[in-house]
Write a protein that holds these residues in place. Structure first.
Motif, mmCIF file in Angstrom:
data_model
loop_
_atom_site.group_PDB
_atom_site.id
_atom_site.type_symbol
_atom_site.label_atom_id
_atom_site.label_comp_id
_atom_site.label_asym_id
_atom_site.label_seq_id
_atom_site.Cartn_x
_atom_site.Cartn_y
_atom_site.Cartn_z
ATOM 1 N N GLN A 70 17.457 10.791 78.599
ATOM 2 C CA GLN A 70 17.648 10.530 77.323
ATOM 3 C C GLN A 70 16.756 10.869 76.396
ATOM 4 O O GLN A 70 16.744 11.357 75.181
ATOM 5 C CB GLN A 70 17.539 8.617 77.326
ATOM 6 C CG GLN A 70 17.831 8.354 76.195
ATOM 7 C CD GLN A 70 17.772 6.747 76.022
ATOM 8 O OE1 GLN A 70 17.841 5.972 77.186
ATOM 9 N NE2 GLN A 70 17.677 6.116 74.848
ATOM 10 N N SER A 73 17.176 14.704 75.472
ATOM 11 C CA SER A 73 18.347 14.699 74.586
ATOM 12 C C SER A 73 18.031 14.595 73.182
ATOM 13 O O SER A 73 18.215 15.313 72.229
ATOM 14 C CB SER A 73 19.373 13.814 74.920
ATOM 15 O OG SER A 73 20.070 14.170 76.311
ATOM 16 N N HIS A 77 17.560 17.088 70.050
ATOM 17 C CA HIS A 77 18.379 16.838 68.818
ATOM 18 C C HIS A 77 17.225 17.077 67.779
ATOM 19 O O HIS A 77 17.545 17.770 66.654
ATOM 20 C CB HIS A 77 19.111 15.642 68.969
ATOM 21 C CG HIS A 77 20.000 15.510 67.658
ATOM 22 N ND1 HIS A 77 21.000 16.148 67.490
ATOM 23 C CD2 HIS A 77 19.620 14.798 66.388
ATOM 24 C CE1 HIS A 77 21.581 15.742 66.242
ATOM 25 N NE2 HIS A 77 20.782 14.666 65.893
ATOM 26 N N GLN A 130 21.864 11.771 62.154
ATOM 27 C CA GLN A 130 22.116 10.553 63.085
ATOM 28 C C GLN A 130 22.484 11.221 64.552
ATOM 29 O O GLN A 130 23.170 12.368 64.765
ATOM 30 C CB GLN A 130 23.380 9.864 62.741
ATOM 31 C CG GLN A 130 23.155 9.167 61.537
ATOM 32 C CD GLN A 130 24.382 8.329 61.226
ATOM 33 O OE1 GLN A 130 24.701 7.324 61.758
ATOM 34 N NE2 GLN A 130 25.182 8.456 60.215
ATOM 35 N N LEU A 131 22.009 10.556 65.406
ATOM 36 C CA LEU A 131 22.258 10.719 66.953
ATOM 37 C C LEU A 131 22.831 9.424 67.576
ATOM 38 O O LEU A 131 22.289 8.615 67.481
ATOM 39 C CB LEU A 131 21.175 11.415 67.697
ATOM 40 C CG LEU A 131 21.189 11.416 69.206
ATOM 41 C CD1 LEU A 131 22.394 12.804 69.507
ATOM 42 C CD2 LEU A 131 19.893 11.787 69.767
ATOM 43 N N ASN A 132 23.965 9.421 68.063
ATOM 44 C CA ASN A 132 24.749 8.335 68.825
ATOM 45 C C ASN A 132 24.839 7.274 67.575
ATOM 46 O O ASN A 132 24.582 6.228 68.118
ATOM 47 C CB ASN A 132 24.206 7.897 69.832
ATOM 48 C CG ASN A 132 24.136 8.874 70.912
ATOM 49 O OD1 ASN A 132 25.155 9.667 70.945
ATOM 50 N ND2 ASN A 132 23.099 9.074 71.714
ATOM 51 N N GLY A 133 24.998 7.752 66.263
ATOM 52 C CA GLY A 133 25.165 6.606 65.348
ATOM 53 C C GLY A 133 24.035 6.094 64.918
ATOM 54 O O GLY A 133 24.009 5.040 63.975
ATOM 55 N N LYS A 134 22.645 6.699 65.382
ATOM 56 C CA LYS A 134 21.481 6.065 64.868
ATOM 57 C C LYS A 134 20.731 7.044 64.098
ATOM 58 O O LYS A 134 20.598 8.370 64.393
ATOM 59 C CB LYS A 134 20.592 5.752 66.093
ATOM 60 C CG LYS A 134 21.353 4.592 66.889
ATOM 61 C CD LYS A 134 20.653 4.130 68.152
ATOM 62 C CE LYS A 134 21.200 2.883 68.828
ATOM 63 N NZ LYS A 134 20.409 2.599 70.141
#
Length: 298
Positions: A70, A73, A77, A130-134
């Protein structure tokens, strides 16, 4: 004093011996089926304590590995977005050098201001990435957009780190605050302020103001490169922890296997021997049990 051995005693002892042989054979068959020499605590009370310890450490190590994945990643990003910001800043500098030149005309400076307007909007987009909506540049307030066209450069983002535990006692931040990347609201070299000022200056053919902001752009670029270096250092450390974690996983699996896994060749040999013993005991037991009182009276 002599002890009288009865037929019933012989039969009982024979059955008990057969049951013991059968139980041993059943235990070996279970090991062969499961591939493990410890299938219950009673099989090896000491070994099970080590086995449980290795299982616990493996479970913890697997969680660290998920955290490492995690973290990798997230930082990859962030680094990708920072690379895109870097390209935009480099283009702003290129346009500024061209715009402050005495050979630039009002028309060319206006064209530069139009391109800077597009770059400013792209910077806003990257600032709200954003990454995964964050949102990645708003600290722990990942559900709130850090920038908009009206307030960019005038308000600060959240500076709190998002930490992930990657090894015992090792927590690493997987985010970078917008304040570090674009500057605090109080900074004169805040990237949004500088780009906006350059855009407006070239729009009005004000080369003097644009020239004064050139130094601020260089200052922000130097700070920005420091942030990228920090992200790279974190990524390198995570890679090191990843390699260590994988090595530890191999070691723990090896120790767990030596403690719990059955030696298949040895187990097969044992089972064959026990089957032969059981068959022999059945044959002998059958002959003993066949004797009756009539046989003794003959």
């Amino acid at each position: 004093m002599s002890i009288r051995v009865t037929q019933g005693m012989i039969q009982t002892q024979t059955v008990n011996a057969l049951n013991k042989n059968l139980n041993r054979m059943g235990s070996t068959q279970e090991q062969l089926t499961t591939g493990r020499k410890i299938n219950r605590p009673s099989d090896d009370p000491v070994g099970i304590t080590y086995a449980l310890r290795y299982r616990g450490e493996l479970a913890m190590n697997n969680q660290y590995q998920r955290n490492i994945t995690q973290a990798n990643s997230a930082l990859e990003h962030v680094d990708t977005v920072l690379g895109q910001v870097n390209d935009l800043v480099a283009r702003v500098k290129e346009l500024t050098v061209k715009g402050i030149s005495d050979t630039s005309t009002p028309e060319s400076r206006y064209a530069i201001s139009q391109e800077l307007s597009g770059i400013y909007n792209n910077l806003l987009t990257l600032g709200n990435d954003q990454l995964n909506g964050k949102f990645i540049f708003n600290g722990q307030k990942t559900d709130a957009s850090p920038y908009d066209g009206n307030t960019a450069g005038t308000i600060d983002t959240d500076d709190a780190d998002i930490l992930l535990s990657l090894a015992p006692g090792v927590d690493i931040a997987t985010n970078v605050s917008g304040n570090k990347v674009f500057g605090n609201a109080a900074d004169t070299d805040n990237l949004f302020k500088v780009v906006r000022t350059l855009r407006d200056a070239f729009s009005t053919n004000d080369a003097v103001t644009a020239r004064d902001n050139m130094a601020k752009l260089d200052t922000r670029l130097n700070k920005f490169l420091g942030v990228r270096s920090e992200v790279g250092a974190r990524a390198n450390r995570i890679e090191m922890l990843d390699n260590r974690n994988q090595d530890l996983d191999v070691t723990l699996n090896s120790l767990s296997g030596k403690t719990e896994d059955a030696d298949m060749a040895k187990t097969i040999t044992q089972l064959q021997t026990q089957q032969n013993v059981y068959q022999a005991s059945l044959s002998v037991g059958a002959k003993l049990i066949q004797q009756s009182l009539v046989d003794y009276l003959r």
